[in-house]
Scaffold this motif. Structure first.
Motif, PDB file in Angstrom:
ATOM      1  N   PHE A   1       0.862  -1.137  -0.185  1.00 32.13           N
ATOM      2  CA  PHE A   1      -0.029   0.031   0.079  1.00 32.13           C
ATOM      3  C   PHE A   1       1.030   1.305  -0.001  1.00 32.13           C
ATOM      4  CE2 PHE A   1      -2.940  -3.336   1.338  1.00 32.13           C
ATOM      5  CZ  PHE A   1      -4.130  -2.693   0.726  1.00 32.13           C
ATOM      6  N   CYS A   2       0.641   2.107  -0.789  1.00 29.45           N
ATOM      7  CA  CYS A   2       1.079   3.554  -1.097  1.00 29.45           C
ATOM      8  C   CYS A   2       0.359   4.516  -0.511  1.00 29.45           C
ATOM      9  CB  CYS A   2       1.798   3.675  -2.475  1.00 29.45           C
ATOM     10  SG  CYS A   2       2.983   2.259  -3.127  1.00 29.45           S
ATOM     11  N   THR A   3       0.293   4.937   0.346  1.00 26.60           N
ATOM     12  CA  THR A   3      -0.651   5.969   1.128  1.00 26.60           C
ATOM     13  C   THR A   3      -0.138   7.327   1.183  1.00 26.60           C
ATOM     14  OG1 THR A   3       0.193   5.278   3.408  1.00 26.60           O
ATOM     15  CG2 THR A   3      -1.628   4.042   2.483  1.00 26.60           C
ATOM     16  N   GLY A   4       0.818   7.659   0.552  1.00 30.19           N
ATOM     17  CA  GLY A   4       1.328   8.980   0.596  1.00 30.19           C
ATOM     18  C   GLY A   4       2.583   8.984  -0.161  1.00 30.19           C
ATOM     19  N   PRO A   5       3.220  10.020  -0.467  1.00 25.25           N
ATOM     20  CA  PRO A   5       4.652  10.190  -1.281  1.00 25.25           C
ATOM     21  C   PRO A   5       5.735   9.639  -0.509  1.00 25.25           C
ATOM     22  CG  PRO A   5       3.844  12.318  -0.759  1.00 25.25           C
ATOM     23  CD  PRO A   5       2.610  11.403  -0.518  1.00 25.25           C
ATOM     24  N   ASP A   6       5.487   9.812   0.941  1.00 23.86           N
ATOM     25  CA  ASP A   6       6.683   9.543   1.904  1.00 23.86           C
ATOM     26  C   ASP A   6       6.436   7.884   2.604  1.00 23.86           C
ATOM     27  OD1 ASP A   6       7.986  11.832   1.301  1.00 23.86           O
ATOM     28  OD2 ASP A   6       6.858  12.905   2.947  1.00 23.86           O
ATOM     29  N   SER A   7       5.449   7.341   2.096  1.00 18.36           N
ATOM     30  CA  SER A   7       5.108   6.130   2.704  1.00 18.36           C
ATOM     31  C   SER A   7       6.312   5.018   2.353  1.00 18.36           C
ATOM     32  CB  SER A   7       3.828   5.651   2.385  1.00 18.36           C
ATOM     33  OG  SER A   7       3.733   5.233   0.921  1.00 18.36           O
ATOM     34  N   GLU A   8       6.450   4.110   3.133  1.00 19.12           N
ATOM     35  CA  GLU A   8       7.318   2.901   2.911  1.00 19.12           C
ATOM     36  C   GLU A   8       6.912   2.482   1.535  1.00 19.12           C
ATOM     37  OE1 GLU A   8      10.291   2.295   4.520  1.00 19.12           O
ATOM     38  OE2 GLU A   8       9.565   3.842   5.732  1.00 19.12           O
ATOM     39  N   GLY A   9       5.561   2.133   1.168  1.00 18.70           N
ATOM     40  CA  GLY A   9       5.353   1.352   0.044  1.00 18.70           C
ATOM     41  C   GLY A   9       5.757   2.518  -1.378  1.00 18.70           C
ATOM     42  N   ALA A  10       5.544   3.659  -0.995  1.00 19.79           N
ATOM     43  CA  ALA A  10       5.839   4.759  -2.307  1.00 19.79           C
ATOM     44  C   ALA A  10       7.417   4.578  -2.362  1.00 19.79           C
ATOM     45  CB  ALA A  10       5.510   5.909  -1.814  1.00 19.79           C
ATOM     46  N   LYS A  11       8.134   4.574  -1.248  1.00 13.50           N
ATOM     47  CA  LYS A  11       9.352   4.368  -1.390  1.00 13.50           C
ATOM     48  C   LYS A  11      10.088   2.973  -2.193  1.00 13.50           C
ATOM     49  CE  LYS A  11      10.520   7.183   2.800  1.00 13.50           C
ATOM     50  NZ  LYS A  11      10.694   7.169   4.136  1.00 13.50           N
TER      51      LYS A  11
END
Length: 83
Positions: free
Chosen positions: A61-71
């Motif tokens: 899950f990518c819940t924002g630009p700084d989330s672990e998923g987005a990284k």
């Protein structure tokens, strides 16, 4: 937009998961869910107990630009592809 009123029943979801996990095991590398709405997150909490533990680790899950998923997504495909 995801709407719980339009989502499949719990029984249909369980049957679909069962078929996918039995017949397409290890076909999925990873799934990224980008900014899921609240209705989807509620649905996820209901169906996730029925998902194979190995498969569950592949759903990010990518819940924002700084989330672990987005990284992780940016690391794998690059930030320019993950927009």
């Amino acid at each position: 937009d995801y709407d719980l009123r339009k989502s499949p029943s719990l029984q249909a979801s369980k049957m679909t998961l069962d078929v996918l996990q039995k017949h397409f095991k290890e076909r999925m590398y990873r799934i990224y869910v980008l900014n899921p709405p609240l209705a989807f997150r509620i649905f996820w909490k209901v169906v996730q107990p029925f998902i194979d533990p190995v498969t569950k680790t592949k759903i990010i899950f990518c819940t924002g630009p700084d989330s672990e998923g987005a990284k992780l997504l940016h690391k794998e495909v690059g930030p320019e592809q993950a927009r």
